[in-house]
Design a protein around this motif. Sequence first.
Motif, PDB file in Angstrom:
ATOM      1  N   LYS A  38       0.840  -1.194   0.000  1.00 15.16           N
ATOM      2  CA  LYS A  38       0.000   0.000   0.000  1.00 15.16           C
ATOM      3  C   LYS A  38       0.878   1.248   0.000  1.00 15.16           C
ATOM      4  N   LEU A  39       0.519   2.213  -0.832  1.00 14.91           N
ATOM      5  CA  LEU A  39       1.258   3.469  -0.905  1.00 14.91           C
ATOM      6  C   LEU A  39       0.918   4.331   0.306  1.00 14.91           C
ATOM      7  N   VAL A  40       1.935   4.854   0.981  1.00 12.63           N
ATOM      8  CA  VAL A  40       1.746   5.716   2.143  1.00 12.63           C
ATOM      9  C   VAL A  40       2.468   7.035   1.893  1.00 12.63           C
ATOM     10  N   ILE A  41       1.697   8.122   1.850  1.00 10.86           N
ATOM     11  CA  ILE A  41       2.270   9.457   1.693  1.00 10.86           C
ATOM     12  C   ILE A  41       2.178  10.165   3.037  1.00 10.86           C
ATOM     13  N   GLU A  94       2.832  18.564  13.524  1.00 17.11           N
ATOM     14  CA  GLU A  94       1.717  17.665  13.219  1.00 17.11           C
ATOM     15  C   GLU A  94       2.043  16.859  11.964  1.00 17.11           C
ATOM     16  N   THR A  95       1.351  15.718  11.818  1.00 18.76           N
ATOM     17  CA  THR A  95       1.664  14.813  10.718  1.00 18.76           C
ATOM     18  C   THR A  95       0.390  14.339  10.031  1.00 18.76           C
ATOM     19  N   VAL A  96       0.400  14.366   8.714  1.00 26.38           N
ATOM     20  CA  VAL A  96      -0.668  13.813   7.884  1.00 26.38           C
ATOM     21  C   VAL A  96      -0.142  12.546   7.221  1.00 26.38           C
ATOM     22  N   SER A  97      -0.952  11.484   7.220  1.00 25.39           N
ATOM     23  CA  SER A  97      -0.585  10.241   6.538  1.00 25.39           C
ATOM     24  C   SER A  97      -1.745   9.797   5.657  1.00 25.39           C
ATOM     25  N   LEU A  98      -1.453   9.545   4.408  1.00 26.74           N
ATOM     26  CA  LEU A  98      -2.449   9.070   3.448  1.00 26.74           C
ATOM     27  C   LEU A  98      -2.083   7.651   3.042  1.00 26.74           C
ATOM     28  N   HIS A  99      -2.925   6.692   3.361  1.00 23.32           N
ATOM     29  CA  HIS A  99      -2.683   5.282   3.045  1.00 23.32           C
ATOM     30  C   HIS A  99      -3.568   4.922   1.853  1.00 23.32           C
ATOM     31  N   ILE A 100      -2.947   4.712   0.705  1.00 25.21           N
ATOM     32  CA  ILE A 100      -3.678   4.524  -0.545  1.00 25.21           C
ATOM     33  C   ILE A 100      -3.478   3.085  -1.016  1.00 25.21           C
ATOM     34  N   SER A 101      -4.580   2.444  -1.374  1.00 21.49           N
ATOM     35  CA  SER A 101      -4.537   1.004  -1.606  1.00 21.49           C
ATOM     36  C   SER A 101      -3.688   0.586  -2.796  1.00 21.49           C
ATOM     37  N   ALA A 102      -3.430   1.502  -3.737  1.00 20.65           N
ATOM     38  CA  ALA A 102      -2.603   1.143  -4.889  1.00 20.65           C
ATOM     39  C   ALA A 102      -2.041   2.399  -5.533  1.00 20.65           C
ATOM     40  N   LEU A 103      -1.071   2.210  -6.399  1.00 19.25           N
ATOM     41  CA  LEU A 103      -0.491   3.322  -7.145  1.00 19.25           C
ATOM     42  C   LEU A 103      -1.093   3.291  -8.547  1.00 19.25           C
ATOM     43  N   ILE A 160     -15.127   4.176   7.138  1.00 20.28           N
ATOM     44  CA  ILE A 160     -15.161   2.862   7.778  1.00 20.28           C
ATOM     45  C   ILE A 160     -15.321   1.774   6.724  1.00 20.28           C
ATOM     46  N   GLY A 161     -14.433   0.787   6.779  1.00 15.62           N
ATOM     47  CA  GLY A 161     -14.523  -0.342   5.866  1.00 15.62           C
ATOM     48  C   GLY A 161     -13.883  -0.123   4.512  1.00 15.62           C
ATOM     49  N   LYS A 162     -13.371   1.085   4.249  1.00 13.71           N
ATOM     50  CA  LYS A 162     -12.729   1.355   2.967  1.00 13.71           C
ATOM     51  C   LYS A 162     -11.297   0.830   2.967  1.00 13.71           C
ATOM     52  N   ASN A 163     -10.801   0.541   1.773  1.00 16.19           N
ATOM     53  CA  ASN A 163      -9.480  -0.048   1.634  1.00 16.19           C
ATOM     54  C   ASN A 163      -8.350   0.969   1.793  1.00 16.19           C
ATOM     55  N   SER A 164      -8.679   2.248   1.672  1.00 13.87           N
ATOM     56  CA  SER A 164      -7.707   3.320   1.894  1.00 13.87           C
ATOM     57  C   SER A 164      -8.147   4.127   3.116  1.00 13.87           C
ATOM     58  N   TYR A 165      -7.202   4.799   3.756  1.00 13.78           N
ATOM     59  CA  TYR A 165      -7.575   5.596   4.926  1.00 13.78           C
ATOM     60  C   TYR A 165      -6.565   6.719   5.135  1.00 13.78           C
ATOM     61  N   ALA A 166      -6.967   7.716   5.915  1.00 12.39           N
ATOM     62  CA  ALA A 166      -6.105   8.852   6.226  1.00 12.39           C
ATOM     63  C   ALA A 166      -5.963   8.972   7.734  1.00 12.39           C
ATOM     64  N   ALA A 216     -12.573  -8.082  -5.011  1.00  8.35           N
ATOM     65  CA  ALA A 216     -12.239  -8.241  -6.429  1.00  8.35           C
ATOM     66  C   ALA A 216     -12.528  -6.955  -7.196  1.00  8.35           C
ATOM     67  N   LEU A 217     -13.598  -6.269  -6.827  1.00  2.38           N
ATOM     68  CA  LEU A 217     -13.914  -4.987  -7.458  1.00  2.38           C
ATOM     69  C   LEU A 217     -12.872  -3.930  -7.102  1.00  2.38           C
ATOM     70  N   ILE A 218     -12.414  -3.941  -5.853  1.00  2.00           N
ATOM     71  CA  ILE A 218     -11.373  -2.992  -5.433  1.00  2.00           C
ATOM     72  C   ILE A 218     -10.084  -3.258  -6.203  1.00  2.00           C
ATOM     73  N   ASN A 219      -9.757  -4.547  -6.365  1.00  2.00           N
ATOM     74  CA  ASN A 219      -8.564  -4.889  -7.132  1.00  2.00           C
ATOM     75  C   ASN A 219      -8.685  -4.412  -8.581  1.00  2.00           C
ATOM     76  N   LYS A 220      -9.880  -4.578  -9.148  1.00  2.00           N
ATOM     77  CA  LYS A 220     -10.117  -4.110 -10.516  1.00  2.00           C
ATOM     78  C   LYS A 220     -10.034  -2.587 -10.587  1.00  2.00           C
ATOM     79  N   GLN A 221     -10.592  -1.944  -9.574  1.00  2.00           N
ATOM     80  CA  GLN A 221     -10.561  -0.477  -9.514  1.00  2.00           C
ATOM     81  C   GLN A 221      -9.121   0.029  -9.484  1.00  2.00           C
ATOM     82  N   ASN A 222      -8.298  -0.640  -8.716  1.00  2.00           N
ATOM     83  CA  ASN A 222      -6.899  -0.216  -8.594  1.00  2.00           C
ATOM     84  C   ASN A 222      -6.086  -0.532  -9.847  1.00  2.00           C
TER      85      ASN A 222
END
Length: 334
Positions: free
Chosen positions: A51-54, A61-70, A79-85, A200-206
Amino acid sequence: MKKLFVIALAFVTLFSCGDEIEFNSPALQGKKDGNRWKAVVFRATYNEVGKLVITGGDNFETVSLHISALAIGDYPLGIGKNSYAEFLDTQDISYSTNNEPDPDFNFYPPNGLITISRYDTGNNTVSGEFYYSAYSNDGLKTVNFSEGVFFDIPLPIGAGPNVMSCDDAEAQEVIAEALYASTPTTSLDYSANCNAYKQALINKQNACVDTDGSIQAIIDTLFCNDDDGDGILSINEDLDEDGDPTNDNTDGDGFANYLDDDDDNDSLLTVNEDVNANGDVTDDDTDGDGVPNYLDNDDDGDGILTINEDANSDGDVTNDDTDGDGIPDYLDNN
């Protein structure tokens, strides 16, 4: 195989005081609770599952963006999403879009969106925008980011995310969808098969890039779990059978049934209205009026609301048996 297209664009954003800022060098900034916030240090990494982490910080203070794919596209947060901040403030209080709000404090769920607008393979950088609302671990504090931008953030050299090819992702989705479509919502396998289809849809989306949002639209219609823990799958709390459980609210308390653990507001949690103890609250209808107890605020049909049959006023209607016949008053119409 489909490949990512490199989209050349100039990032321009507006902040308070009407200042127009054009990015000519790497940057990460936005508005935190309406006030301009800018990172002075930033970096991009990949975690152990690809997972990509920016991450960006202003020394306090710190911001972190966790993105499920590049991949270019939108990545919903909540809640329940594959990416989070996440956000860490000056008091070391951590906020996340994966944290639920305290219902006594706020009933608005965490949400947001990260968009990757450019993946520059030549310079090995990533750019995009973001906004989100997040809650502290106890759900009592919130932070909001708007107009967030990350521009030309350098990616690690010699490392890369685990990105499935578009062809493989599409093949996986076809198999998962077929299994999901053949599984009744009453089946014990429904939740697992639904979640497999969603992944599987998330994988396709990414992998394929959801340019028109059509894949996300399908994901948003999938209710795979028992979101309120009341013993009823969320999809089975779609009482009007329109395919959307978000608009079913039996007791009118502002919470849809699939997020409400007391669907009829009779003081008995839905999961505790299984009178015959067979594990299914939907087949218990004490007064035979066609409305199961968990949706009936007068379970015995005696004209007295269940919530008002707490004779000893201890907050528990199950231990009140005025005539001593072994049947609690809220289930006894004699």
